[in-house]
Design an enzyme around this catalytic site. Structure first.
Site, PDB file in Angstrom:
ATOM      1  N   SER A   1      -2.923  -7.802   2.956  1.00 22.11           N
ATOM      2  CA  SER A   1      -2.921  -7.446   4.411  1.00 22.11           C
ATOM      3  C   SER A   1      -3.653  -8.913   4.962  1.00 22.11           C
ATOM      4  O   SER A   1      -3.119  -9.260   6.199  1.00 22.11           O
ATOM      5  CB  SER A   1      -4.227  -6.741   4.433  1.00 22.11           C
TER       6      SER A   1
ATOM      7  N   HIS B   1       0.997  -1.159  -0.096  1.00 20.27           N
ATOM      8  CA  HIS B   1       0.059  -0.039  -0.057  1.00 20.27           C
ATOM      9  C   HIS B   1       0.952   1.232  -0.074  1.00 20.27           C
ATOM     10  O   HIS B   1       0.598   2.109  -0.474  1.00 20.27           O
ATOM     11  CB  HIS B   1      -0.961   0.023   1.204  1.00 20.27           C
TER      12      HIS B   1
ATOM     13  N   ARG C   1      -1.741  -6.084  -8.849  1.00 22.25           N
ATOM     14  CA  ARG C   1      -0.505  -6.797  -8.441  1.00 22.25           C
ATOM     15  C   ARG C   1      -0.086  -8.018  -9.632  1.00 22.25           C
ATOM     16  O   ARG C   1       0.820  -8.306  -9.994  1.00 22.25           O
ATOM     17  CB  ARG C   1      -0.601  -7.396  -7.150  1.00 22.25           C
TER      18      ARG C   1
ATOM     19  N   LYS D   1     -17.400  -6.998   7.610  1.00 28.76           N
ATOM     20  CA  LYS D   1     -16.213  -7.962   7.830  1.00 28.76           C
ATOM     21  C   LYS D   1     -15.985  -7.443   9.362  1.00 28.76           C
ATOM     22  O   LYS D   1     -16.257  -6.422   9.935  1.00 28.76           O
ATOM     23  CB  LYS D   1     -14.979  -7.458   6.846  1.00 28.76           C
TER      24      LYS D   1
HETATM   25  O1  PNS Z   1      -8.665  -3.238  -0.181  1.00 23.98           O
HETATM   26  P1  PNS Z   1     -10.048  -3.758  -0.718  1.00 23.98           P
HETATM   27  O2  PNS Z   1     -10.557  -4.444   0.497  1.00 23.98           O
HETATM   28  O3  PNS Z   1      -9.849  -4.782  -1.927  1.00 23.98           O
HETATM   29  O4  PNS Z   1     -11.151  -2.505  -0.971  1.00 23.98           O
HETATM   30  C1  PNS Z   1     -12.215  -2.459  -1.653  1.00 23.98           C
HETATM   31  C2  PNS Z   1     -12.926  -1.183  -1.317  1.00 23.98           C
HETATM   32  C3  PNS Z   1     -12.807  -0.599  -0.357  1.00 23.98           C
HETATM   33  C4  PNS Z   1     -12.172  -0.408  -2.557  1.00 23.98           C
HETATM   34  C5  PNS Z   1     -14.338  -1.720  -2.032  1.00 23.98           C
HETATM   35  O5  PNS Z   1     -14.947  -2.762  -1.300  1.00 23.98           O
HETATM   36  C6  PNS Z   1     -15.337  -0.428  -1.958  1.00 23.98           C
HETATM   37  O6  PNS Z   1     -15.034   0.544  -2.570  1.00 23.98           O
HETATM   38  N1  PNS Z   1     -16.245  -0.524  -1.138  1.00 23.98           N
HETATM   39  C7  PNS Z   1     -17.343   0.533  -0.839  1.00 23.98           C
HETATM   40  C8  PNS Z   1     -18.713   0.167  -1.280  1.00 23.98           C
HETATM   41  C9  PNS Z   1     -18.906   0.470  -2.740  1.00 23.98           C
HETATM   42  O7  PNS Z   1     -18.652   1.475  -3.210  1.00 23.98           O
HETATM   43  N2  PNS Z   1     -19.023  -0.706  -3.610  1.00 23.98           N
HETATM   44  C10 PNS Z   1     -19.123  -0.616  -5.073  1.00 23.98           C
HETATM   45  C11 PNS Z   1     -17.925  -0.407  -5.502  1.00 23.98           C
HETATM   46  S1  PNS Z   1     -17.798  -1.696  -6.971  1.00 23.98           S
END
Ligand code: PNS
Length: 169
Positions: free
Chosen positions: A132, A21, A94, A45
């Protein structure tokens, strides 16, 4: 013409912030005038670190970069992007394993907010194996996580370990 600052969001769970990150956020900071690291308050979660702890650690690690800030957000990412005036969402790609999920998210976010572009950046291969989830797994079995996460994050894991051992005696 006056220069309008270009703001990007780097969103994620950051549970915890890893050196992968850090690499991504530093790359984003070279491309945009202001970078807002958006920490998802994921009610679904059960995170290891609270949103305040995650935001605090990111602020601590990036205290040398005044164009980087961290904020917690709840709800839709595109709404958060609108609130902070972001023109872009920056994500790390990645490997091919990340691609399907990232492409789906990119297209959904574009459907919801066509003006917000998603930018995918390739991390340094030296950190591209870090996630993570694996950091938490290694730490849970007592493995060393130095070099995988910033020192402040490793220290937080050690504090947790010490306090949970104290509670068990
Ligand atoms: O690090 P991560 O857990 O892969 O991040 C995922 C994240 C936070 C980017 C994604 O879950 C998100 O944007 N969540 C917010 C809810 C949302 O907008 N969902 C629709 C997006 S497709």
């Amino acid at each position: 013409m006056p220069h309008v600052p270009r703001v990007a969001i780097v969103p994620g769970s950051f549970d915890p912030l890893t050196n992968g990150h850090v690499d991504l956020i530093r790359r984003a900071a070279r491309l945009f005038d202001r970078v807002v690291v958006g920490v998802l308050v994921n009610a679904g979660k059960q995170p290891l670190f609270s949103p305040d702890e995650r935001v605090g650690l990111i602020r601590d690690v990036f205290r040398d970069l005044d164009t980087v800030e961290a904020q917690a957000f709840d709800g839709l990412l595109v709404e958060f992007a609108r609130r902070v005036g972001a023109v872009a969402i920056v994500r790390g790609l990645r490997s091919v394993a990340d691609f399907e999920y990232e492409e789906q998210m990119t297209l959904m976010n574009r459907h919801l907010a066509p003006a917000v572009e998603t930018v995918s950046l390739t991390p340094d291969p030296a950190v591209s194996f870090i996630s993570s989830r694996l950091v938490k797994e290694v730490a849970s079995y007592g493995g060393a996580i130095d070099g995988l996460v910033p020192p402040a994050v490793a220290a937080r894991f050690r504090d947790r370990h010490t306090s949970s051992r104290k509670q068990n005696v």
